[in-house]
Design a protein around this motif. Structure first.
Motif, PDB file in Angstrom:
ATOM      1  N   LEU A 214      -6.132   5.638   5.719  1.00 26.90           N
ATOM      2  CA  LEU A 214      -7.178   4.858   5.072  1.00 26.90           C
ATOM      3  C   LEU A 214      -6.861   3.384   5.262  1.00 26.90           C
ATOM      4  O   LEU A 214      -5.698   2.975   5.192  1.00 26.90           O
ATOM      5  CB  LEU A 214      -7.248   5.177   3.572  1.00 26.90           C
ATOM      6  CG  LEU A 214      -7.406   6.646   3.175  1.00 26.90           C
ATOM      7  CD1 LEU A 214      -7.395   6.787   1.665  1.00 26.90           C
ATOM      8  CD2 LEU A 214      -8.675   7.228   3.749  1.00 26.90           C
ATOM      9  N   ALA A 215      -7.891   2.614   5.503  1.00 35.13           N
ATOM     10  CA  ALA A 215      -7.704   1.176   5.696  1.00 35.13           C
ATOM     11  C   ALA A 215      -8.733   0.413   4.877  1.00 35.13           C
ATOM     12  O   ALA A 215      -9.873   0.865   4.712  1.00 35.13           O
ATOM     13  CB  ALA A 215      -7.839   0.809   7.173  1.00 35.13           C
ATOM     14  N   GLU A 216      -8.298  -0.716   4.350  1.00 33.66           N
ATOM     15  CA  GLU A 216      -9.190  -1.635   3.630  1.00 33.66           C
ATOM     16  C   GLU A 216      -8.984  -3.005   4.244  1.00 33.66           C
ATOM     17  O   GLU A 216      -7.904  -3.599   4.132  1.00 33.66           O
ATOM     18  CB  GLU A 216      -8.860  -1.639   2.143  1.00 33.66           C
ATOM     19  CG  GLU A 216      -9.795  -2.514   1.319  1.00 33.66           C
ATOM     20  CD  GLU A 216      -9.458  -2.436  -0.167  1.00 33.66           C
ATOM     21  OE1 GLU A 216      -9.776  -1.399  -0.777  1.00 33.66           O
ATOM     22  OE2 GLU A 216      -8.845  -3.392  -0.685  1.00 33.66           O
ATOM     23  N   ILE A 217     -10.011  -3.500   4.914  1.00 34.70           N
ATOM     24  CA  ILE A 217      -9.877  -4.720   5.711  1.00 34.70           C
ATOM     25  C   ILE A 217     -10.567  -5.875   5.007  1.00 34.70           C
ATOM     26  O   ILE A 217     -11.704  -5.750   4.521  1.00 34.70           O
ATOM     27  CB  ILE A 217     -10.483  -4.509   7.108  1.00 34.70           C
ATOM     28  CG1 ILE A 217      -9.796  -3.303   7.775  1.00 34.70           C
ATOM     29  CG2 ILE A 217     -10.334  -5.739   7.976  1.00 34.70           C
ATOM     30  CD1 ILE A 217     -10.493  -2.810   9.005  1.00 34.70           C
ATOM     31  N   HIS A 218      -9.874  -7.003   4.959  1.00 27.74           N
ATOM     32  CA  HIS A 218     -10.395  -8.227   4.344  1.00 27.74           C
ATOM     33  C   HIS A 218     -10.427  -9.302   5.416  1.00 27.74           C
ATOM     34  O   HIS A 218      -9.461 -10.066   5.581  1.00 27.74           O
ATOM     35  CB  HIS A 218      -9.507  -8.659   3.169  1.00 27.74           C
ATOM     36  CG  HIS A 218      -9.253  -7.580   2.167  1.00 27.74           C
ATOM     37  ND1 HIS A 218     -10.142  -7.281   1.159  1.00 27.74           N
ATOM     38  CD2 HIS A 218      -8.218  -6.704   2.034  1.00 27.74           C
ATOM     39  CE1 HIS A 218      -9.667  -6.283   0.430  1.00 27.74           C
ATOM     40  NE2 HIS A 218      -8.501  -5.917   0.938  1.00 27.74           N
ATOM     41  N   PRO A 219     -11.524  -9.387   6.169  1.00 29.61           N
ATOM     42  CA  PRO A 219     -11.572 -10.353   7.275  1.00 29.61           C
ATOM     43  C   PRO A 219     -11.358 -11.788   6.830  1.00 29.61           C
ATOM     44  O   PRO A 219     -10.721 -12.580   7.540  1.00 29.61           O
ATOM     45  CB  PRO A 219     -12.985 -10.150   7.843  1.00 29.61           C
ATOM     46  CG  PRO A 219     -13.384  -8.772   7.416  1.00 29.61           C
ATOM     47  CD  PRO A 219     -12.748  -8.573   6.089  1.00 29.61           C
ATOM     48  N   GLU A 220     -11.894 -12.124   5.645  1.00 27.19           N
ATOM     49  CA  GLU A 220     -11.760 -13.506   5.185  1.00 27.19           C
ATOM     50  C   GLU A 220     -10.317 -13.850   4.833  1.00 27.19           C
ATOM     51  O   GLU A 220      -9.924 -15.031   4.833  1.00 27.19           O
ATOM     52  CB  GLU A 220     -12.668 -13.735   3.972  1.00 27.19           C
ATOM     53  CG  GLU A 220     -12.243 -13.021   2.680  1.00 27.19           C
ATOM     54  CD  GLU A 220     -12.537 -11.537   2.700  1.00 27.19           C
ATOM     55  OE1 GLU A 220     -12.084 -10.842   1.765  1.00 27.19           O
ATOM     56  OE2 GLU A 220     -13.213 -11.072   3.630  1.00 27.19           O
ATOM     57  N   GLN A 221      -9.491 -12.836   4.530  1.00 30.68           N
ATOM     58  CA  GLN A 221      -8.081 -13.060   4.212  1.00 30.68           C
ATOM     59  C   GLN A 221      -7.175 -12.889   5.430  1.00 30.68           C
ATOM     60  O   GLN A 221      -5.990 -13.196   5.375  1.00 30.68           O
ATOM     61  CB  GLN A 221      -7.628 -12.090   3.116  1.00 30.68           C
ATOM     62  CG  GLN A 221      -8.389 -12.222   1.812  1.00 30.68           C
ATOM     63  CD  GLN A 221      -7.948 -11.194   0.778  1.00 30.68           C
ATOM     64  OE1 GLN A 221      -6.909 -10.551   0.925  1.00 30.68           O
ATOM     65  NE2 GLN A 221      -8.741 -11.030  -0.275  1.00 30.68           N
ATOM     66  N   GLY A 222      -7.740 -12.356   6.509  1.00 27.91           N
ATOM     67  CA  GLY A 222      -6.933 -12.105   7.692  1.00 27.91           C
ATOM     68  C   GLY A 222      -5.883 -11.043   7.475  1.00 27.91           C
ATOM     69  O   GLY A 222      -4.761 -11.147   7.980  1.00 27.91           O
ATOM     70  N   ALA A 223      -6.249 -10.003   6.704  1.00 32.84           N
ATOM     71  CA  ALA A 223      -5.271  -8.969   6.378  1.00 32.84           C
ATOM     72  C   ALA A 223      -5.965  -7.619   6.287  1.00 32.84           C
ATOM     73  O   ALA A 223      -7.182  -7.521   6.123  1.00 32.84           O
ATOM     74  CB  ALA A 223      -4.567  -9.289   5.063  1.00 32.84           C
ATOM     75  N   ALA A 224      -5.157  -6.557   6.406  1.00 31.65           N
ATOM     76  CA  ALA A 224      -5.642  -5.192   6.269  1.00 31.65           C
ATOM     77  C   ALA A 224      -4.625  -4.384   5.484  1.00 31.65           C
ATOM     78  O   ALA A 224      -3.414  -4.485   5.726  1.00 31.65           O
ATOM     79  CB  ALA A 224      -5.878  -4.560   7.640  1.00 31.65           C
ATOM     80  N   ASP A 225      -5.104  -3.624   4.514  1.00 32.15           N
ATOM     81  CA  ASP A 225      -4.258  -2.720   3.737  1.00 32.15           C
ATOM     82  C   ASP A 225      -4.419  -1.306   4.276  1.00 32.15           C
ATOM     83  O   ASP A 225      -5.527  -0.882   4.630  1.00 32.15           O
ATOM     84  CB  ASP A 225      -4.648  -2.762   2.254  1.00 32.15           C
ATOM     85  CG  ASP A 225      -4.407  -4.128   1.639  1.00 32.15           C
ATOM     86  OD1 ASP A 225      -3.417  -4.782   2.031  1.00 32.15           O
ATOM     87  OD2 ASP A 225      -5.206  -4.551   0.785  1.00 32.15           O
ATOM     88  N   PHE A 226      -3.310  -0.568   4.300  1.00 34.12           N
ATOM     89  CA  PHE A 226      -3.325   0.795   4.819  1.00 34.12           C
ATOM     90  C   PHE A 226      -2.696   1.757   3.813  1.00 34.12           C
ATOM     91  O   PHE A 226      -1.837   1.373   3.010  1.00 34.12           O
ATOM     92  CB  PHE A 226      -2.553   0.892   6.142  1.00 34.12           C
ATOM     93  CG  PHE A 226      -3.077   0.012   7.232  1.00 34.12           C
ATOM     94  CD1 PHE A 226      -4.201   0.368   7.958  1.00 34.12           C
ATOM     95  CD2 PHE A 226      -2.453  -1.185   7.536  1.00 34.12           C
ATOM     96  CE1 PHE A 226      -4.689  -0.441   8.967  1.00 34.12           C
ATOM     97  CE2 PHE A 226      -2.924  -2.007   8.535  1.00 34.12           C
ATOM     98  CZ  PHE A 226      -4.048  -1.631   9.259  1.00 34.12           C
ATOM     99  N   LEU A 227      -3.133   2.999   3.901  1.00 33.77           N
ATOM    100  CA  LEU A 227      -2.504   4.097   3.177  1.00 33.77           C
ATOM    101  C   LEU A 227      -2.456   5.276   4.140  1.00 33.77           C
ATOM    102  O   LEU A 227      -3.494   5.734   4.610  1.00 33.77           O
ATOM    103  CB  LEU A 227      -3.267   4.438   1.904  1.00 33.77           C
ATOM    104  CG  LEU A 227      -2.570   5.397   0.922  1.00 33.77           C
ATOM    105  CD1 LEU A 227      -3.008   5.110  -0.510  1.00 33.77           C
ATOM    106  CD2 LEU A 227      -2.838   6.856   1.261  1.00 33.77           C
ATOM    107  N   ASN A 228      -1.257   5.733   4.452  1.00 35.31           N
ATOM    108  CA  ASN A 228      -1.075   6.744   5.490  1.00 35.31           C
ATOM    109  C   ASN A 228      -0.660   8.072   4.888  1.00 35.31           C
ATOM    110  O   ASN A 228       0.375   8.171   4.222  1.00 35.31           O
ATOM    111  CB  ASN A 228      -0.023   6.283   6.508  1.00 35.31           C
ATOM    112  CG  ASN A 228      -0.091   7.082   7.788  1.00 35.31           C
ATOM    113  OD1 ASN A 228      -0.124   8.299   7.774  1.00 35.31           O
ATOM    114  ND2 ASN A 228      -0.118   6.366   8.909  1.00 35.31           N
ATOM    115  N   CYS A 229      -1.486   9.096   5.136  1.00 36.18           N
ATOM    116  CA  CYS A 229      -1.213  10.449   4.648  1.00 36.18           C
ATOM    117  C   CYS A 229      -0.836  11.340   5.835  1.00 36.18           C
ATOM    118  O   CYS A 229      -1.648  12.130   6.329  1.00 36.18           O
ATOM    119  CB  CYS A 229      -2.430  11.013   3.919  1.00 36.18           C
ATOM    120  SG  CYS A 229      -2.942  10.065   2.482  1.00 36.18           S
TER     121      CYS A 229
END
Length: 343
Positions: A214-229
């Motif tokens: 799962l990924a949650e991308i924040h283009p305005e922050q220049g970052a991406a959060d991930f959760l790997n199962c």
């Protein structure tokens, strides 16, 4: 061209019979006409060709004087028998083709529901997807992907259902349905994963599971959060050409196996700046092997993604995977590419 093959065959046999005379014994070969017609045409066309073959056989038999003996009648019986068998075979083939067309139509509808088109542009990101089935002519499988623009950022899932067939498709549809709804409701990826886990525990048996990232991308922050199962790590191709595979501090169990305990799912963050490419994929990509058994070198091929358009890069990578395998893939291969375009 093939439609004329039965007529050509009968013409060739007639020429051979006229040249060799009655002692040549070529007359029964007239049955090749309806035999080929049964392989490539409809039952009506086969019957028509068979009728022409009988007329040709009668004419040649009369010319050769074969009806004074049993040879002429034997040749006529041979042509009639082959015509009947060819017409029955053609009718059976047409029914199977109609059934196959119906199954393909249903599969295409199911595919459009299960793996609908993702937006090509969302929140400053350019998006492209690719799905290559391990089964020839297959249009649906157990790999899944989705992109949702939520109040919390652009949320993405790419997963691989354990198993094959309709059971895997049913599980994939269930996971995607919940993800599309929960992506708008759950405040973080951990809660989103927990909701997917509850769905798996409620709607599947204890042996069914789904590896997913799962990924949650924040283009305005220049970052991406991930959760790997339990899924292969995402690949990020940086604007400078370097390649990174962000890995979690600890892999969570695949969805559906959470009841067995294990490491709780934890999110982790990676830089995702303008000009970067984020590729999420299933193990059908990295486990594609060539004739020598060598796995596909995804890191070395990452440069293929650096094209003007995301779809061009992903198609180039897909073709390279298929070329590396030198034949059908051993597993379905799904890829989802996100390119950061915001300045």
């Amino acid at each position: 061209m093939l439609s004329w093959l039965p007529i050509v065959m009968m013409a060739v046999v007639a020429a051979m019979d006229l040249t060799a005379g009655p002692e040549g014994g070529f007359l029964p070969l007239v049955s090749l006409g309806p035999a080929f017609a049964g392989l490539i045409g409809t039952w009506r066309r086969t019957a028509l060709v068979g009728g022409l073959a009988l007329l040709l056989c009668a004419g040649l038999g009369t010319y050769d004087g074969l009806f004074d003996t049993r040879r002429g009648y034997t040749a006529m019986a041979s042509v009639a028998g082959v015509t009947l068998a060819g017409a029955l075979a053609a009718g059976s083939r047409m029914r199977r083709e109609a059934e196959l067309a119906g199954v393909r139509s249903i599969a295409e509808v199911a595919q459009s529901v299960l793996q609908r088109s993702v937006p090509r542009h969302v929140a400053g990101l350019q998006v492209a997807v690719s799905y290559t089935s391990a089964v020839a002519e297959s249009r649906i499988g157990g790999d899944l992907y989705e992109v949702v623009a939520s109040p919390y950022g652009v949320r993405v899932i790419v997963g691989d259902v354990q198993g094959k067939g309709l059971a895997a498709v049913e599980t994939a549809a269930s996971v995607l349905g919940v993800f599309r709804e929960a992506a708008h409701d759950e405040p973080d990826l951990t809660a989103l994963a927990a909701r997917l886990e509850r769905t798996m525990a409620r709607e599947t048996d204890a042996e069914k599971f789904v590896t997913a990232v799962l990924a949650e991308i924040h283009p305005e922050q220049g970052a991406a959060d991930f959760l790997n199962c339990g899924h292969p790590p995402p690949m990020i191709v940086r604007a400078d050409g370097s390649v990174d595979f962000p890995s979690p501090p600890a892999y969570a169990l695949p969805l559906g196996l959470g009841v067995h305990g294990g490491e709780p799912p934890r999110t982790y963050r990676s830089e995702f700046a303008p000009g970067d490419h984020l590729l999420l994929y299933t193990d059908g990509v990295t486990e594609a092997r060539d004739a020598e058994g060598t796995f596909y070198p995804l890191r070395e091929r990452a440069g293929l993604l650096r094209t003007p358009e995301a779809e061009e890069g992903l198609e180039a990578l897909r073709e390279d995977v298929v070329h590396h395998a030198s034949g059908p893939l051993h597993d379905d291969a799904a890829m989802l590419l996100l390119r950061h375009r915001r300045r």
